[in-house]
Design an enzyme around this catalytic site. Structure first.
Site, short mmCIF file in Angstrom:
data_model
loop_
_atom_site.label_atom_id
_atom_site.label_comp_id
_atom_site.label_asym_id
_atom_site.label_seq_id
_atom_site.Cartn_x
_atom_site.Cartn_y
_atom_site.Cartn_z
N CYS A 1 0.82 -1.22 0.00
CA CYS A 1 0.00 0.00 0.00
C CYS A 1 0.85 1.27 0.00
CB CYS A 1 -0.93 0.03 1.21
SG CYS A 1 -1.60 -1.59 1.59
N HIS B 1 -9.39 3.57 -1.28
CA HIS B 1 -8.00 3.11 -1.22
C HIS B 1 -7.64 2.19 -2.38
CE1 HIS B 1 -4.15 1.96 0.24
NE2 HIS B 1 -4.49 0.91 0.96
#
Lengths: 354, 378, 96
Positions: B82, B326
């Site tokens: 991420c 996200h």
């Protein structure tokens, strides 16, 4: 024919059993089919059966039982590599081709210098494993070996066997005079035939059986004849024994067979575990035996007749030499205290076969 | 080093957009926004985590070059779970410092909604260790393990945790690019179903498609350019079990230290921040680890409004990962875009009045990689 | 699909903590399971000693509690497809 040999070099040096922690009652199963659970439980002589968790199988159950058994070996420091043979008897080996024995041996750290191959003879493969290992020790090929009877039994929904087909494992470590004996292995006989009472074809999920034929011509014929054959060969009487364990497919058959053999309720009592855990198939007679070894006294004489559909019975006797004092938490009677009752829904989710 | 072009696509379930479409939209718009000529781009970095896994597409640097007509230019994919986006920006900064490039196009893009959430959840566990995968953990579970310890140690309550989602949704309601541009109340957050205890649905960032891109350049050419004052990056163990503490991310602290050293700034000098709130507990630990408040005080300060739009240090005005969405590889780049927009004074309804410095905090995995950027108005 | 070869190569690692005891430091109940696992189940973070911590699935009746003494037991890991090789590993139960 098998000769009436008296074993002189073989003893039991470790023993242990493992019963999974889930239970489902006969009543809970009967409810699903709109049947009267109370009367079925009474007619079977069984209250509930043990159910394996979703991540348990014959191999994992075997490792649990074997680990307990290993923890009880007394005397000189014992290494798993001392084991010269590992034999797992089951009718639910995780692989049809790839032996449970080698997986269990690898996990236990037995090394690579040992003998193994899987055994199947319905519920009696575990006791046959014991006989083979005792013979290997008597012959001097190995100093000690591990015999396991383990099953996660699968039963067809709505079939009568669904009430009793359970799960469990028992492990017996046999050893030569090199080790400290908890019991002496005396003698064995076996009685077998081709009798189609209960079977499972290759590729089939569930076994099939011949209904009431599983009674007289199957269980009773073999258990009673095998016992009589043993008593005859070795000039013994049932009254010679303090504890007797017969294969327990339910709570009624062994009692009926016992009464016909002149075996008392007291003699059966210690190993009579079926009302609480149901029938763990290859572990049935062996868990009864482990319980006797855990609770019996020095000098007690023990007699076992197992039964495997197809069909056959192994009969053998032992004499307890010493009580085990190690790892009492793993005693079957202590394992029975801590269980979780489950619903039929959860039971269905836990079945390995769908 | 300067951010010259900045653009983010709408984030959300973009059913009719391919990964390619997202790369093109963000890349083209960022180049246009930068005023730099296409042929002057000399390095392309594509931040992405799951394309290889979910759709069998690797070699994203070359893919972007083909799609954007930049044939011949140096290009590659950057992956750090991420933190891919933040790390890509960090690598762009490094190239500029080394003078191996002058105008770097950084695109972060992720397409997550073509596959089932179980498949995506498994793919995301590629950011964790083999042992963590074998234990049947998910990312929610990993942060759940940290949250459990945090709850017990600092006596946080469920209500306290819920404030994070409420705040970030409130901010997102002013961001038309957000996946969930609407406010939610405490009850909604508290009643949401458990995903991995003690974290519930509204404690978790969603599965999102989206892309963001920036052009990082060695010269300031216009008043809209924003200076990169710091680019710090640090790592900690991949496995949660090897961390010194379960209630802080050491990688964040180390990256922040670097960023402060590079910029000469302190946490108190930051006017605005985009932090990595993959889960609400992550934002709480982030504001503590970045030095915006003491360890164990994060949830109290969030509750008190310190990090609201009108607080002393607005955090996650984009809506954060929770409410803006996200898309894994895009997030780190989007954070830079958001800061640039704010520092340019172009943030419309969510514009912060007095803003000179902004901080972007991007994390990979359960805290194995952390990147901290500090941007400054020219 | 799990690689049987990788499972074989990891055998000694997979069985390393069998029979060992430790203490539960943290726990989470996984409701939404990843591919290859069927939830819900507990996962525990266990401290074997000051230096060694690990994560593993809970396999016992009842719930794990923070501070509980636990023991490593052998269980199947994850779901196994009909034709796949089975992976065994260590899960955790209350040490009795």
């Amino acid at each position: 024919m098998i000769k009436p040999k008296k074993f002189t070099k073989v003893g039991i040096i470790g023993f242990g059993a493992y019963v999974p922690k889930f239970r489902i009652t006969v009543e809970e199963i009967a409810k699903v089919y709109d049947k009267d659970g109370n009367s079925i439980a009474a007619s079977l002589g069984v209250k509930q059966k043990a159910v394996a968790g979703i991540d348990e199988d014959t191999v994992s159950l075997s490792v649990e039982a074997a680990t307990s058994a290993l923890s009880r070996v007394q005397g000189k420091p014992f290494k798993p590599t001392d084991l010269g043979a590992v034999l797992v008897g089951s009718e639910s080996h995780p692989y049809t081709v790839k032996p449970s024995g080698s997986i269990v041996a690898e996990i236990l750290g037995v090394g690579h210098d040992y003998l193994t191959a899987d055994l199947e003879f319905a519920c009696k493969a575990g006791t046959t494993a014991m006989v083979i290992i005792a013979s290997l020790i008597e012959a001097g090929l190995i100093d000690c070996g591990l015999a396991i009877g383990a099953d996660v039994a699968q039963s067809r929904p709505a079939d009568a066997l669904e009430y009793t087909a359970g799960a469990g494992a028992a492990a017996i470590i046999l050893g030569s005079k090199k080790y400290s004996w908890l019991a002496q292995f005396n003698s064995v006989s076996s009685y077998n035939s081709d009798t189609p009472d209960f079977w499972r074809r290759e590729g089939e999920k569930y076994p099939a059986h011949a209904g009431r034929f599983t009674g007289e011509p199957a269980y009773f014929n073999h258990v009673i004849t095998s016992t009589k054959q043993y008593l005859n060969k070795f000039k013994q009487k049932t009254t010679n024994f303090n504890h007797i364990v017969l294969h327990m497919p339910n709570g009624k058959f062994p009692i009926k067979a016992a009464s016909r053999l002149g075996i008392s309720r007291e003699q059966l009592a210690t190993g009579f575990i079926v009302p609480e855990i149901g029938n763990p198939y290859s572990a049935s007679a062996m868990t009864g035996l482990v319980k006797v070894l855990e609770e019996g006294r020095a000098g007690d004489r023990v007699f076992v007749t197992s039964y495997g559909s197809g069909a056959g019975s192994d009969s053998f006797s032992l004499t307890i030499k010493r009580k085990n004092t190690f790892n009492k938490e793993a005693d079957i009677k202590n394992q029975l205290k801590d269980v979780e009752q489950i619903s039929y829904t959860k039971y269905s989710q836990l079945k390995k076969v769908d | 080093m300067f951010i010259a072009g900045a653009y983010q696509t709408k984030f959300g379930e973009l059913w009719d957009k391919d990964l390619n479409d997202l790369i093109v939209e963000a890349g083209e718009a960022a180049i246009k926004d930068s005023g730099i000529k296409r042929q002057d781009i000399d390095l392309v970095l594509v931040a992405n985590m799951l394309a290889g896994n979910l759709e069998g597409q690797n070699h994203l640097g070359a893919l972007a070059v083909e799609l954007l007509g930049l044939n011949g230019v140096s290009a590659s994919r950057v992956e750090a779970a991420c933190a891919s986006g933040g790390v890509a920006v960090n690598q762009a900064v490094n190239a500029l410092k080394a003078k191996t490039a002058k105008n770097v196009l950084v695109i972060g893009a992720e397409k997550m909604t073509d596959k089932s959430s179980a498949e995506v959840s498994s793919g995301l566990m590629g950011a964790a260790s083999e042992a963590e995968r074998q234990a049947g953990l998910t990312f929610v579970g990993l942060y759940g393990l940290m949250a459990r310890v945090y709850f017990d140690r600092f006596k946080m309550t469920k209500n306290d945790l819920a404030y994070v989602a409420v705040k970030n949704h409130k901010h997102a309601s002013l961001n038309p690019k957000a996946q969930y541009p609407f406010a939610v109340d405490m009850e909604t957050v508290l009643k949401s179903s458990c995903v991995a205890s003690p974290l519930h649905l509204f404690d978790c960032s969603p599965i999102t498609d989206g892309a963001a891109a920036v052009v990082v350049t060695d010269k300031a050419r216009s008043k809209r350019d924003v200076a990169v004052a710091a680019s710090g990056m640090a790592t900690d163990s991949l496995s949660l079990t090897q961390r010194e503490s379960l209630v802080e991310l050491k990688a964040t602290k180390l990256a922040m230290k670097q960023a402060c050293r590079q910029s000469g700034l302190k946490p108190g000098d930051i006017d605005l921040a985009e932090v990595h709130d993959c889960f609400s507990i992550a934002e709480i630990m982030a504001v503590e680890d970045l030095g915006f408040c003491q360890k164990g005080e994060g949830f109290k300060k969030i509750k008190a409004g310190d990090f609201d739009h009108d607080g002393r240090l607005p955090v996650n005005l984009s809506g954060g990962l929770k409410a803006c969405g996200h898309p894994v590889g895009a997030t780190g780049v989007k954070q830079i875009v958001e800061l640039a927009i704010q520092l340019r004074g172009e943030a419309g309804q969510r514009q912060v009045k007095k803003v000179n410095t902004g901080l972007a905090h991007n994390v990979g995995g359960s805290g194995a990689t952390a990147v901290v950027h500090i941007l400054r108005k020219l | 699909m799990k690689s049987a070869i990788k499972v074989w190569r990891h055998q000694s690692n997979n069985y390393r903590f069998l029979g060992q005891t430790g203490k539960v430091i943290s726990k989470t109940r996984i409701i939404e399971a990843p591919l290859g696992f069927k939830g819900p189940y507990w996962v525990v973070l266990v401290a074997i000693d000051k230096k060694t911590r690990l994560v593993g699935q809970w396999s016992d009746i009842g719930e794990p509690k923070i501070g509980m003494k636990v023991m490593g037991v052998l269980r199947r890991i994850g779901e196994t497809g009909k034709a796949e090789a089975i992976e065994y590993g260590v899960k955790w139960k209350r040490a009795r």
